[in-house]
Write a protein that holds these residues in place. Structure first.
Motif, PDB file in Angstrom:
ATOM      1  N   SER A 162       0.789  -1.225   0.000  1.00  0.00           N
ATOM      2  CA  SER A 162       0.000   0.000   0.000  1.00  0.00           C
ATOM      3  C   SER A 162       0.830   1.288   0.000  1.00  0.00           C
ATOM      4  O   SER A 162       0.699   2.137   0.879  1.00  0.00           O
ATOM      5  CB  SER A 162      -1.012   0.019   1.151  1.00  0.00           C
ATOM      6  N   SER A 216       0.091   3.369  -1.977  1.00  0.00           N
ATOM      7  CA  SER A 216      -0.981   4.351  -2.243  1.00  0.00           C
ATOM      8  C   SER A 216      -1.503   4.952  -0.938  1.00  0.00           C
ATOM      9  O   SER A 216      -1.681   6.167  -0.835  1.00  0.00           O
ATOM     10  CB  SER A 216      -2.118   3.710  -3.046  1.00  0.00           C
ATOM     11  N   GLU A 252      -9.288   7.783  -3.150  1.00  0.00           N
ATOM     12  CA  GLU A 252      -8.971   6.622  -3.981  1.00  0.00           C
ATOM     13  C   GLU A 252     -10.207   6.157  -4.764  1.00  0.00           C
ATOM     14  O   GLU A 252     -10.116   5.798  -5.929  1.00  0.00           O
ATOM     15  CB  GLU A 252      -8.409   5.500  -3.091  1.00  0.00           C
ATOM     16  N   ASP A 285      -6.307   0.031   4.452  1.00  0.00           N
ATOM     17  CA  ASP A 285      -4.944   0.509   4.243  1.00  0.00           C
ATOM     18  C   ASP A 285      -4.710   1.843   4.942  1.00  0.00           C
ATOM     19  O   ASP A 285      -3.698   2.052   5.610  1.00  0.00           O
ATOM     20  CB  ASP A 285      -4.653   0.675   2.745  1.00  0.00           C
TER      21      ASP A 285
HETATM   22 MG    MG Z   1      -2.941   0.540  -3.021  1.00  0.00          MG
END
Ligand code: MG
Ligand code: ADP
Length: 386
Positions: free
Chosen positions: A130, A132, A164, A176
């Motif tokens: 993750s 992100s 996201e 996450d």
């Molecule tokens: Mg991700």
């Protein structure tokens, strides 16, 4: 992984690119999921932890409404006006910080000013750790302070998810971001995906001399070949056949009935989710009472369930898990969505090199691609570094 170096270098790179010093540097970690796979969208339990790999964001507010972002990943500068941020406004990495600014303005109910940001990261991209969430949460923590939106950390997790979902366009859950924002050193985040309640659970890896090995097979996730969507559909079908709002409401005791009324495939998908939720609860209980060396069998059982019932493992992951266990891991399982990605192995530090060498040798013998293997520890969540 030497944080002070990362902090100084992010600040220096910001100054070199933008010609003035940043107001501050904030960072947020990637995460790994210890146990609880595919349980999130079934409103069940997950147990991720923040890792000692972070994304550093050097940021300053501007006087106008312009947002400029740069990253050590490329030399290109991305620029947008706050009011112009929408889906498809950016189709590359800039969508993450842009999306966070958009989502924070929405949930924080404020029209902040623009900002300049520079990102530097040692979170591996695409290993299922993750990166992100790390870029989202470093950005949201910084802007929350600079814009004085004063959202709580659980609310900032929601900001990251909204960014996201709505701006990046990825239909992901909140695990996450929760791990990245709520993590603590040597603790996991026990998250109830129904109530969104989060508890910090001591792992005790430090005291027991354990590390978590990430064995990244480097086989790309093939989530868009339909495997992920069909698993979700099977879970929804199973829940409706049980007259349950979600599989969260189905208990182990009801599996007998489920087996009678469902086709074999749907039943096995359901059994994975129901037993996996139970394994997360047992893992939390064992960590509290007996310590981390007692959770190995649960990790192993989670893998078997994903391999045989949910059918999302691949040969490379099965091999990594088997070899790690044979060479002294406390327990091991594949982690993440499946069809590729990484396995994790909880191992005594003294066994880490033996396991690493054994997995590398076995992969070579079987003609698999070379895996990327490294250890992580549970680290503090997002924070201001300077
Ligand atoms: Mg991700
Ligand atoms: P994961 O979160 O598992 O690493 P994702 O596909 O969800 O994989 O997110 C990875 C993407 O996040 C990258 O392709 C990139 O667009 C973006 N990203 C993450 N960290 C950075 C960074 N430091 N700089 C620029 N982009 C980043």
């Amino acid at each position: 992984m030497t944080t002070s170096r990362n902090i100084e270098s992010a600040a220096a790179a910001f100054e070199a690119r933008y010609g003035y010093a940043p107001t501050g540097v904030w960072s947020a970690p990637g995460r790994v999921n210890l146990i609880g796979e595919h349980t999130d969208y079934n409103l069940g339990f997950v147990l991720p932890f923040a890792i000692n790999r972070r994304t550093y964001a050097a940021i300053s507010l501007r006087q106008d409404q312009t947002v400029r972002v740069m990253s050590s990943f490329s030399d290109e500068q991305h620029q947008i006006e706050l009011a112009d941020i929408s889906k498809n406004a950016a189709n590359d990495w800039a969508a993450y910080p842009f999306g966070v600014a958009w989502a924070l303005a929405k949930l924080g109910q404020t029209a902040g000013v623009g900002f300049d940001a520079y990102f530097e990261s040692d979170v591996p991209v695409g290993s299922g750790l993750s990166s992100s969430a790390a870029i989202e949460c470093s950005t949201s923590l910084a802007l929350n302070e600079l814009w004085q939106t004063n959202l709580s950390r659980p609310e900032l997790a929601r900001v990251g998810q909204l960014a996201e979902n709505e701006i990046v366009g990825a239909p992901t859950g909140i695990m996450d971001q929760s791990a990245s924002l709520l993590g603590e050193r040597d603790h996991a985040v026990f998250l109830d995906c129904k109530s969104l309640e989060a508890q910090s659970i001591e792992l005790g890896f430090d005291d027991e001399g354990l590390e978590l090995l990430i064995i990244d097979t480097r086989v790309a996730h093939r989530l868009n070949d339909g495997g992920y969507a069909t698993r979700r559909a099977a879970c929804e079908l199973g829940a409706s056949q049980m007259n349950a709002a979600s599989l969260r409401e189905v208990s182990i005791d009801q599996l007998g009935k489920a087996k009678e009324i469902m086709d074999d495939v749907t039943f096995r998908r359901v059994r994975h989710i129901v037993t996996e939720n139970e394994r997360v609860l047992e893992t939390v209980e064992k960590l509290r009472t007996e310590g981390p060396k007692s959770i190995g069998a649960l990790l192993n059982a989670s893998h078997v369930s994903m391999r045989d019932d949910f059918e999302i493992s691949i040969d490379e992951l099965d091999t990594a898990v088997d070899v790690a266990i044979r060479h002294g891991a406390v327990g091991a399982r594949m982690t993440g969505g499946g069809f590729g990605g990484a396995a994790i192995a909880l191992a005594p530090i003294a066994k880490v090199s033996e396991i690493t060498l054994a997995v590398l040798a076995e992969f070579e013998l079987l003609g698999y691609g070379k895996p990327n293997i490294f250890a992580v520890t549970a680290d503090q969540g997002a924070r201001r570094d300077r």
